[in-house]
Design an enzyme around this catalytic site. Sequence first.
Site, PDB file in Angstrom:
ATOM      1  CG  ASN A 173      -1.878   1.132   1.217  1.00 35.14           C
ATOM      2  OD1 ASN A 173      -1.692   2.116   0.494  1.00 35.14           O
ATOM      3  ND2 ASN A 173      -2.926   1.020   1.991  1.00 35.14           N
TER       4      ASN A 173
ATOM      5  CG  ASN B 277      -0.118   3.249 -13.062  1.00 37.38           C
ATOM      6  OD1 ASN B 277      -0.661   3.945 -13.929  1.00 37.38           O
ATOM      7  ND2 ASN B 277      -0.682   2.138 -12.587  1.00 37.38           N
TER       8      ASN B 277
ATOM      9  CE1 TYR C 133      -7.232  10.742 -10.537  1.00 34.68           C
ATOM     10  CE2 TYR C 133      -7.653  12.393 -12.232  1.00 34.68           C
ATOM     11  CZ  TYR C 133      -7.169  11.155 -11.863  1.00 34.68           C
ATOM     12  OH  TYR C 133      -6.615  10.327 -12.811  1.00 34.68           O
TER      13      TYR C 133
ATOM     14  CB  ALA D  79      -5.618  19.219  -5.603  1.00 33.49           C
TER      15      ALA D  79
ATOM     16  CE  LYS E 160      -3.773  11.250 -10.937  1.00 31.26           C
ATOM     17  NZ  LYS E 160      -2.786  10.176 -10.790  1.00 31.26           N
TER      18      LYS E 160
ATOM     19  CB  ILE F 296      -7.139   5.660 -20.365  1.00 28.69           C
ATOM     20  CG1 ILE F 296      -6.174   6.848 -20.565  1.00 28.69           C
ATOM     21  CG2 ILE F 296      -6.542   4.379 -20.946  1.00 28.69           C
ATOM     22  CD1 ILE F 296      -5.898   7.248 -21.996  1.00 28.69           C
TER      23      ILE F 296
END
Length: 247
Positions: free
Chosen positions: A63, A90, A155, A157, A159, A188
């Site tokens: 984790n 990733n 999300y 913020a 990225k 995607i």
Amino acid sequence: MQRLQDRVIIITGGARGIGKATALKCGTEGAKLAIWDIDEAAGRELVETLSNAGFPARFYAVNTVNPEACLKAAAAVITDFGRIDVLINNAGITRDSSFKKMTHQQWQQVIDVNLTGVFNCTKAVYPYMAEANYGRIMNASSVVGLYGNFGQSNYAATKAGLIGMTKTWAREFGKYGITVNAVAPGFIATEMTEAMPEAVLAGMQDKTPLRRLGQPEDIANAYAFLASEEASFITGTCLSVDGGLIL
Ligand SMILES: NC(=O)c1ccc[n+]([C@@H]2O[C@H](COP(=O)([O-])OP(=O)(O)OC[C@H]3O[C@@H](n4cnc5c(N)ncnc54)[C@H](O)[C@@H]3O)[C@@H](O)[C@H]2O)c1
């Protein structure tokens, strides 16, 4: 000689989606694969697939939110494979909600995995790369980090934050032969986007000049390139792989 011959590559969140496609792509290019994920069943199944295809691979239950687990896994990769050449950060999650409705828990969960997790993994791997005077680090950003998206304050913020971290690390790590780049996928087709309403995905497809959603393999190809010697003079960049969604 293959493009990634004997390169030892850690892929976090490698058990499915873009991470899995990246493992398969890098395997065909000659790499040895360390899959870090919380999904043990999917991770072990993938390692079996990779091994059956003749690609050296191991699964590590990690984790990425837990710094100790990352340190332990990095040491285990060194024991198993002898070195770490590439880290693909990733692993990522979404907890979407409009700003008005977003809870502190939704905010914090996404910050923890998408931002702190990347910090933890890089902290664990960086000393080995610096000592070897070689490394490639890739961070999974997103078009959402560049341009924002309704319902994704948390999300977006993370990225966007990853792009700042990427540029900072490119400056700090360059003298040790380590390149650091971000990849910003468009939309995607993976389990992550399956959670989005179909109408929103159809709208994204219409807005994309290439008129399709991306496939995990589109992103895998970008990671394989950035991991290769062909990309040895590229650092601190954010490569958009989005079919021209945002120009
Ligand atoms: N799918 C897209 O449209 C898209 C677009 C832009 C960016 N991205 C980014 O690309 C990356 C991969 O996306 P995907 O679509 O393949 O996602 P996915 O949800 O299909 O897979 C994510 C993987 O990460 C693992 N994971 C989640 N939390 C973890 C943790 N704390 N520690 C270890 N592993 C963990 C999951 O178990 C899963 O295997 C993410 O960072 C995502 O934000 C995806």
